[in-house]
Design a protein around this motif. Structure first.
Motif, short mmCIF file in Angstrom:
data_model
loop_
_atom_site.label_atom_id
_atom_site.label_comp_id
_atom_site.label_asym_id
_atom_site.label_seq_id
_atom_site.Cartn_x
_atom_site.Cartn_y
_atom_site.Cartn_z
N PRO A 26 17.25 -6.76 -10.65
CA PRO A 26 17.93 -6.54 -11.94
C PRO A 26 18.13 -5.06 -12.23
O PRO A 26 17.45 -4.20 -11.65
CB PRO A 26 16.97 -7.17 -12.94
CG PRO A 26 15.63 -7.05 -12.31
CD PRO A 26 15.87 -7.19 -10.82
N PRO A 27 19.05 -4.75 -13.14
CA PRO A 27 19.20 -3.35 -13.55
C PRO A 27 17.90 -2.84 -14.17
O PRO A 27 17.09 -3.62 -14.66
CB PRO A 27 20.32 -3.39 -14.60
CG PRO A 27 20.72 -4.80 -14.76
CD PRO A 27 19.90 -5.65 -13.87
N GLY A 28 17.73 -1.55 -14.12
CA GLY A 28 16.54 -0.94 -14.70
C GLY A 28 16.14 0.31 -13.94
O GLY A 28 16.85 0.76 -13.05
N THR A 29 14.99 0.84 -14.31
CA THR A 29 14.46 2.06 -13.68
C THR A 29 13.38 1.67 -12.69
O THR A 29 12.47 0.91 -13.02
CB THR A 29 13.91 3.01 -14.75
OG1 THR A 29 14.98 3.36 -15.65
CG2 THR A 29 13.36 4.28 -14.13
N TYR A 30 13.49 2.22 -11.49
CA TYR A 30 12.57 1.93 -10.40
C TYR A 30 11.92 3.21 -9.91
O TYR A 30 12.59 4.24 -9.78
CB TYR A 30 13.31 1.26 -9.23
CG TYR A 30 13.80 -0.13 -9.57
CD1 TYR A 30 13.07 -1.25 -9.21
CD2 TYR A 30 14.99 -0.32 -10.27
CE1 TYR A 30 13.51 -2.53 -9.53
CE2 TYR A 30 15.44 -1.58 -10.59
CZ TYR A 30 14.68 -2.68 -10.22
OH TYR A 30 15.11 -3.95 -10.54
N ASP A 31 10.61 3.14 -9.61
CA ASP A 31 9.90 4.26 -9.00
C ASP A 31 10.13 4.22 -7.50
O ASP A 31 10.06 3.14 -6.88
CB ASP A 31 8.40 4.17 -9.28
CG ASP A 31 8.06 4.40 -10.74
OD1 ASP A 31 8.77 5.19 -11.39
OD2 ASP A 31 7.07 3.81 -11.21
N ILE A 32 10.40 5.38 -6.92
CA ILE A 32 10.60 5.53 -5.49
C ILE A 32 9.60 6.55 -4.97
O ILE A 32 9.53 7.67 -5.47
CB ILE A 32 12.04 6.03 -5.16
CG1 ILE A 32 13.11 5.18 -5.85
CG2 ILE A 32 12.24 6.14 -3.66
CD1 ILE A 32 13.19 3.76 -5.38
N ASP A 33 8.80 6.16 -3.98
CA ASP A 33 7.86 7.07 -3.33
C ASP A 33 8.41 7.45 -1.96
O ASP A 33 8.82 6.57 -1.19
CB ASP A 33 6.49 6.43 -3.14
CG ASP A 33 5.75 6.22 -4.44
OD1 ASP A 33 6.13 6.84 -5.45
OD2 ASP A 33 4.78 5.45 -4.45
N THR A 34 8.42 8.73 -1.67
CA THR A 34 8.82 9.22 -0.36
C THR A 34 7.63 9.92 0.27
O THR A 34 7.11 10.88 -0.29
CB THR A 34 10.01 10.19 -0.48
OG1 THR A 34 11.09 9.52 -1.13
CG2 THR A 34 10.47 10.68 0.89
N ASP A 35 7.19 9.41 1.42
CA ASP A 35 6.09 10.02 2.17
C ASP A 35 6.67 10.90 3.26
O ASP A 35 7.56 10.48 4.00
CB ASP A 35 5.20 8.96 2.81
CG ASP A 35 4.42 8.14 1.80
OD1 ASP A 35 4.26 8.61 0.66
OD2 ASP A 35 3.96 7.05 2.16
N GLU A 36 6.16 12.13 3.33
CA GLU A 36 6.61 13.08 4.33
C GLU A 36 5.40 13.65 5.06
O GLU A 36 4.37 13.91 4.45
CB GLU A 36 7.39 14.23 3.69
CG GLU A 36 8.65 13.77 2.99
CD GLU A 36 9.28 14.86 2.16
OE1 GLU A 36 10.46 15.13 2.38
OE2 GLU A 36 8.57 15.43 1.31
N GLU A 37 5.56 13.82 6.36
CA GLU A 37 4.51 14.37 7.21
C GLU A 37 4.85 15.81 7.55
O GLU A 37 5.99 16.12 7.87
CB GLU A 37 4.44 13.52 8.48
CG GLU A 37 3.31 13.81 9.40
CD GLU A 37 3.30 12.81 10.54
OE1 GLU A 37 2.45 11.91 10.50
OE2 GLU A 37 4.14 12.94 11.44
N ARG A 49 10.44 12.95 6.74
CA ARG A 49 10.23 11.70 6.00
C ARG A 49 9.72 10.62 6.95
O ARG A 49 10.29 10.41 8.02
CB ARG A 49 11.53 11.26 5.34
CG ARG A 49 11.36 9.97 4.56
CD ARG A 49 12.59 9.56 3.78
NE ARG A 49 13.83 9.98 4.38
CZ ARG A 49 14.92 10.28 3.69
NH1 ARG A 49 14.90 10.20 2.38
NH2 ARG A 49 16.02 10.63 4.30
N VAL A 50 8.66 9.95 6.55
CA VAL A 50 8.09 8.88 7.37
C VAL A 50 8.16 7.52 6.68
O VAL A 50 8.04 6.49 7.35
CB VAL A 50 6.64 9.19 7.81
CG1 VAL A 50 6.61 10.38 8.76
CG2 VAL A 50 5.73 9.43 6.62
#
Length: 81
Positions: A26-37, A49-50
């Motif tokens: 659905p529409p809305g705000t989502y948290d996005i996590d980006t893991d980088e090594e 980015r991993v």
């Protein structure tokens, strides 16, 4: 190797799909996590980015799904149409 995680948020105005998730989100705000090594070199260090993870919250449950960042970018671009 050291890992750093960056959290951002993306807001969708319309329902959208990601190939890793069977249902339409659905529409809305989502948290996005980006893991980088970190890869350290002689002159400088670079981060690679991993993993990219979206937090999906629903009725009485929450889950984290690893997604393709290119698919997320495509969904964001489609939302602006």
């Amino acid at each position: 190797m050291a890992i750093r995680t960056t959290r951002t948020q993306v807001t969708f105005a319309a329902p959208f799909r990601l190939k890793e998730i069977a249902e339409q989100l659905p529409p809305g705000t989502y948290d996005i996590d980006t893991d980088e090594e970190v890869h350290e070199g002689n002159d400088r260090s670079v981060y690679v980015r991993v993993a990219t993870v979206i937090h999906v919250r629903g009725h009485h449950r929450s889950r984290m799904v690893t997604i393709d960042p290119a698919g997320l970018d495509a969904a964001i671009q489609s939302d602006g149409i």
